[in-house]
Each structure stands twice: as structure tokens, then as C-alpha cells.
Write an enzyme that holds these catalytic residues in place. Sequence first.
Site, PDB file in Angstrom:
ATOM      1  N   GLY A  51       0.795  -1.231   0.000  1.00 24.49           N
ATOM      2  CA  GLY A  51       0.000   0.000   0.000  1.00 24.49           C
ATOM      3  C   GLY A  51       0.823   1.275   0.000  1.00 24.49           C
ATOM      4  N   TYR A  52       0.415   2.213   0.843  1.00 22.52           N
ATOM      5  CA  TYR A  52       1.060   3.524   0.879  1.00 22.52           C
ATOM      6  C   TYR A  52       2.499   3.473   1.396  1.00 22.52           C
ATOM      7  CZ  TYR A  52      -2.964   6.238  -0.587  1.00 22.52           C
ATOM      8  OH  TYR A  52      -3.962   6.790  -1.331  1.00 22.52           O
ATOM      9  N   LEU A 138       1.539   2.356   9.215  1.00 18.90           N
ATOM     10  CA  LEU A 138       1.017   1.082   9.728  1.00 18.90           C
ATOM     11  C   LEU A 138      -0.492   1.024   9.575  1.00 18.90           C
ATOM     12  CD1 LEU A 138       2.532   0.027  13.172  1.00 18.90           C
ATOM     13  CD2 LEU A 138       3.200  -0.674  10.899  1.00 18.90           C
ATOM     14  N   ALA A 139      -0.990  -0.135   9.216  1.00 15.60           N
ATOM     15  CA  ALA A 139      -2.424  -0.407   9.307  1.00 15.60           C
ATOM     16  C   ALA A 139      -2.486  -1.788   9.940  1.00 15.60           C
ATOM     17  CB  ALA A 139      -3.075  -0.403   7.939  1.00 15.60           C
ATOM     18  N   TYR A 223      -7.071   9.596   6.517  1.00 14.09           N
ATOM     19  CA  TYR A 223      -8.118   9.681   5.505  1.00 14.09           C
ATOM     20  C   TYR A 223      -9.299  10.439   6.093  1.00 14.09           C
ATOM     21  CZ  TYR A 223     -11.569   8.404   2.006  1.00 14.09           C
ATOM     22  OH  TYR A 223     -12.526   8.471   1.035  1.00 14.09           O
ATOM     23  N   TYR A 233     -16.194   6.066   8.863  1.00 12.62           N
ATOM     24  CA  TYR A 233     -14.770   6.410   8.871  1.00 12.62           C
ATOM     25  C   TYR A 233     -14.442   7.627   9.747  1.00 12.62           C
ATOM     26  CZ  TYR A 233      -9.978   5.952   7.535  1.00 12.62           C
ATOM     27  OH  TYR A 233      -8.620   5.747   7.606  1.00 12.62           O
ATOM     28  N   THR A 273      -6.588  -1.226  -0.791  1.00 11.74           N
ATOM     29  CA  THR A 273      -5.434  -1.875  -0.162  1.00 11.74           C
ATOM     30  C   THR A 273      -6.016  -2.951   0.746  1.00 11.74           C
ATOM     31  OG1 THR A 273      -5.398  -0.440   1.783  1.00 11.74           O
ATOM     32  CG2 THR A 273      -4.071   0.284  -0.084  1.00 11.74           C
TER      33      THR A 273
HETATM   34  P1  NAI Z   1      -1.686  -1.813   4.047  1.00 10.83           P
HETATM   35  O1  NAI Z   1      -2.488  -2.855   4.703  1.00 10.83           O
HETATM   36  O2  NAI Z   1      -1.418  -1.924   2.601  1.00 10.83           O
HETATM   37  O3  NAI Z   1      -0.246  -1.680   4.772  1.00 10.83           O
HETATM   38  C1  NAI Z   1      -0.066  -1.840   6.149  1.00 10.83           C
HETATM   39  C2  NAI Z   1       1.404  -2.019   6.475  1.00 10.83           C
HETATM   40  O4  NAI Z   1       1.539  -2.140   7.898  1.00 10.83           O
HETATM   41  C3  NAI Z   1       2.036  -3.292   5.883  1.00 10.83           C
HETATM   42  O5  NAI Z   1       3.367  -3.004   5.507  1.00 10.83           O
HETATM   43  C4  NAI Z   1       2.058  -4.257   7.053  1.00 10.83           C
HETATM   44  O6  NAI Z   1       3.065  -5.261   6.992  1.00 10.83           O
HETATM   45  C5  NAI Z   1       2.354  -3.282   8.176  1.00 10.83           C
HETATM   46  N1  NAI Z   1       2.018  -3.775   9.504  1.00 10.83           N
HETATM   47  C6  NAI Z   1       0.812  -4.135  10.010  1.00 10.83           C
HETATM   48  N2  NAI Z   1       0.933  -4.513  11.296  1.00 10.83           N
HETATM   49  C7  NAI Z   1       2.249  -4.387  11.613  1.00 10.83           C
HETATM   50  C8  NAI Z   1       3.012  -4.610  12.789  1.00 10.83           C
HETATM   51  N3  NAI Z   1       2.452  -5.016  13.927  1.00 10.83           N
HETATM   52  N4  NAI Z   1       4.346  -4.396  12.737  1.00 10.83           N
HETATM   53  C9  NAI Z   1       4.968  -3.992  11.591  1.00 10.83           C
HETATM   54  N5  NAI Z   1       4.271  -3.738  10.460  1.00 10.83           N
HETATM   55  C10 NAI Z   1       2.940  -3.930  10.472  1.00 10.83           C
HETATM   56  O7  NAI Z   1      -2.394  -0.439   4.405  1.00 10.83           O
HETATM   57  P2  NAI Z   1      -2.497   1.008   3.721  1.00 10.83           P
HETATM   58  O8  NAI Z   1      -3.849   1.162   3.171  1.00 10.83           O
HETATM   59  O9  NAI Z   1      -1.323   1.283   2.885  1.00 10.83           O
HETATM   60  O10 NAI Z   1      -2.450   1.921   5.026  1.00 10.83           O
HETATM   61  C11 NAI Z   1      -1.312   2.614   5.469  1.00 10.83           C
HETATM   62  C12 NAI Z   1      -1.746   3.918   6.125  1.00 10.83           C
HETATM   63  O11 NAI Z   1      -2.403   4.729   5.152  1.00 10.83           O
HETATM   64  C13 NAI Z   1      -2.760   3.697   7.268  1.00 10.83           C
HETATM   65  O12 NAI Z   1      -2.499   4.636   8.283  1.00 10.83           O
HETATM   66  C14 NAI Z   1      -4.083   4.020   6.582  1.00 10.83           C
HETATM   67  O13 NAI Z   1      -5.062   4.432   7.495  1.00 10.83           O
HETATM   68  C15 NAI Z   1      -3.655   5.157   5.677  1.00 10.83           C
HETATM   69  N6  NAI Z   1      -4.562   5.468   4.557  1.00 10.83           N
HETATM   70  C16 NAI Z   1      -5.067   4.486   3.743  1.00 10.83           C
HETATM   71  C17 NAI Z   1      -5.961   4.800   2.736  1.00 10.83           C
HETATM   72  C18 NAI Z   1      -6.533   3.771   1.830  1.00 10.83           C
HETATM   73  O14 NAI Z   1      -7.517   4.051   1.159  1.00 10.83           O
HETATM   74  N7  NAI Z   1      -5.980   2.596   1.747  1.00 10.83           N
HETATM   75  C19 NAI Z   1      -6.384   6.205   2.504  1.00 10.83           C
HETATM   76  C20 NAI Z   1      -5.729   7.153   3.345  1.00 10.83           C
HETATM   77  C21 NAI Z   1      -4.875   6.790   4.364  1.00 10.83           C
END
Ligand code: NAI
Length: 387
Positions: A51-52, A138-139, A223, A233, A273
Site C-alpha cells: 500500500g502507501y 502502519l495499518a 483519511y 470512517y 489496499t
Molecule cells: P496496508 O495494509 O497496505 O499496509 C499496512 C502495512 O503495515 C504493511 O506493511 C504491514 O506489513 C504493516 N504492519 C501491520 N501490522 C504491523 C506490525 N504489527 N508491525 C509492523 N508492520 C505492520 O495499508 P495502507 O492502506 O497502505 O495503510 C497505510 C496507512 O495509510 C494507514 O495509516 C491508513 O489508514 C492510511 N490510509 C489508507 C488509505 C486507503 O484508502 N488505503 C487512505 C488514506 C490513508
Amino acid sequence: MIVEPKVKGFICTTAHPKGCEKNVERQIEYVKKMGSFNGAKKVLVIGASTGYGLASRITAAFGMGAATIGVSFEKEATGKRTATPGYYNNKAFDKMAGENGLYSKTINGDAFSKSVKDEVIDIIKSDLDKVDMVVYSLAAPRRTTQDGETYTSALKTVGEAFTQKNWNLRDNTIGEATISVADDNEILSTIKVMGGEDWKDWISALVSADVIEDNAVTIAYSYIGPKLTYPIYHEGTIGKAKAHVAKTAEEITKEYDDKGIKAYVSVNKALVTQASAAIPVVPLYLSILYKVMKEKNIHEGCIEQMYRLFHDKVYEGESVMIENDGMIHVDDLEMRQDVQDEVMDTWEKIGSDNLMNLADTEGYWMDFYNMFGFKLDDVDYAEDVEV
Ligand code: NAI
């Protein structure tokens, strides 16, 4: 073995190593095409594998030429089970960074733990001396704190239950989903997991160990989205956690004012994601949004968003571009009035009978499969691969 997608609702339980590699390669190609720019040189990305976070790491390395350390929590393959996509993405990233003469080290472990923080600090000390940028992406579904307490996040409303149209991903029909109300404990737990506490712990640990540069930048992601999804949300449990992240940014900047460390929140666009696919109501919004934004030629994926964030908003201008609410916004195109008007208009009309015409369900599923390394061009899925 031959790896095929095994999809159950919003989750795919397999991942294709070559497809994941292709995904990383595609993002690197995009950044290379867009061109290099001056920015941070030693970047720590927490949540770097998908993801991001992955797109941030790729932009840092291939856009700014930065050395990167990535932290993520992924599973290796065992027996007939493939690894998680992030595991393959990390491998691919490290390989391609190496081929391009870029330093990269990836730590697979629980970012919430003290041991992983200590491990990262040791690596910075021995290899990089100090970092000048920290991305917190992190998510996570749960967090165990230093005192051994485990908190689980909840995707619920605050105040009253919320019923909205929902796309049933299992049978492609439009029905309704009711999201229940969180109790105080669930609100608190979600803030513990997805709020800013651990982000601040990371910065404090880096400062105490003297492994973060003066004037370093740290960014966490958030977000907001349209009023339609506010109950689930922005005003729900996750929104409370994000409000905590925003408050934490102010606290970090204030606390480390003498070092000039600046903490920012970037409000990003809604994208498919692993984290967002799990939120009810959101997939339907996403697939309508994709259709509208693609028709207007303004659709972006994670890599386009992160390149724009780092290049346009953080490093290329005279100063970091912050909006009136104190945050950086790369959700500007999603939130454009004409885009939202069309999305809401479609939302009113959409049902099982016209779903395929009014929403970009194909685009949604393509992103979904691609995330797990499937349905990518130039990958031979009939080939036996080492998992
Ligand atoms: P994702 O699920 O693709 O990535 C999450 C990352 O966190 C992965 O690298 C995973 O391995 C890591 N992770 C999870 N638990 C962990 C732990 N205990 N220790 C180490 N690493 C850990 O999620 P995404 O969507 O990229 O989200 C990332 C951020 O972006 C979050 O804060 C999310 O709220 C924010 N965001 C996401 C949006 C979306 O539409 N997907 C929109 C705006 C913000």
C-alpha cells in the site's frame, strides 16, 4: 508450484511471488519515469511492505535516491502456503534497490514492540548514523503494548448505528450493511492501535538513541473522505484514532522543537489496499470513485499519490504545503466538488441491476488481484514458481 488466487470476500489467501515482483517493478518504473528530485537521504518506513508504505519507500529510494530501512509484519511461506504479498514485495524491493546501488534493509517483525525498535536503532547506528525522514504507514488489526496488554481495533460507529448501501463482494449484489456502535472500550482500543501513540514512541526512541537528524521530517497517513462515509470512517472509531494521529503530530513537533523535527499528517486518497478492502461500504464508494476519476483522467494509485506527496508537497517547494486544517492533502482530486457530486449522484442510483455500468467494479477487482500479484501482464501464471 502453480499459484492461483484463492479469494474469500475481501481477502485473498494466496500471493504470487513473480506477480508481486512485477508490481514493485511497475511502481519503480513509474518513479523513474517521473524523475529524481532532492529530498531526504536516509529514510525509515514503518509499514513498508504494501500500500502507501511500499509506495513511500519506492519514492524515497528511486525518486530521492535515499537509503531506506523498511519495517513490516509479513508471513513467510510454509509448506504449501504462499507467503503474504508484502513478504514478496520486500524481497523484490531489496533486490531491485541492490541492483540500482541503493542501500536497503528490511526488518520483518512487530513494529509496536520494543525489540523491533531496538533492532532498527542498531541498524541505523551501524549503517546510516542517522535518518532524516520517518514515514509511519502502519495499518494493523491489533497491538500489544510494552506492558503486555493487547488491544484490538474495531471498525464501528460512534454514537448511533449506521446503515448504508453495501456491495456484497461475494455475489456482486447491492444490499445494505449496518455498522454497529462501538462501546468505550472499543473506541479506546482502536485509538491504541491506529492512533498516534506508537508513532510518538518511535520518534522518542530515535531521538533518545540520537539516530534522527535535526530538522528531520516525519509523516503519518490519514483519511477523511466524503460525508457519506463519515459515520463509518471520519466520525467512527477509526476517525477517532486518526484525530489522535493529528493531535500527536502537533505534540511531536512541539516536543522536539529544539531539534527542529517536524511531524505531519498527509490525508491521502481512498484506494484499494488490504486495509481499506476490509471496511464495509467503502468498496462500493471506491468502485464508483474509480469510475468517476478515471473518466476525468485524474485517477491515481498509491505510487502516483506518494510521488506527488513527496515531490510536490514536501520537498520541492520552499516549504511543506499544509492546508488550513494543518495537514497535507493529496486527497484534493478525490474531494474535488465535481468528482464528489458525480459520485453522490451515482450512489443514489446504484443497485444490483446497474452496478456493472455505474461503478468500476472491474478496476476495483483488478487492483485487488494485483495487490496479491495476480492478473498482471507479463507474468506466466502457468509456470511453476518457487514460493
Ligand atoms: P496496508 O495494509 O497496505 O499496509 C499496512 C502495512 O503495515 C504493511 O506493511 C504491514 O506489513 C504493516 N504492519 C501491520 N501490522 C504491523 C506490525 N504489527 N508491525 C509492523 N508492520 C505492520 O495499508 P495502507 O492502506 O497502505 O495503510 C497505510 C496507512 O495509510 C494507514 O495509516 C491508513 O489508514 C492510511 N490510509 C489508507 C488509505 C486507503 O484508502 N488505503 C487512505 C488514506 C490513508
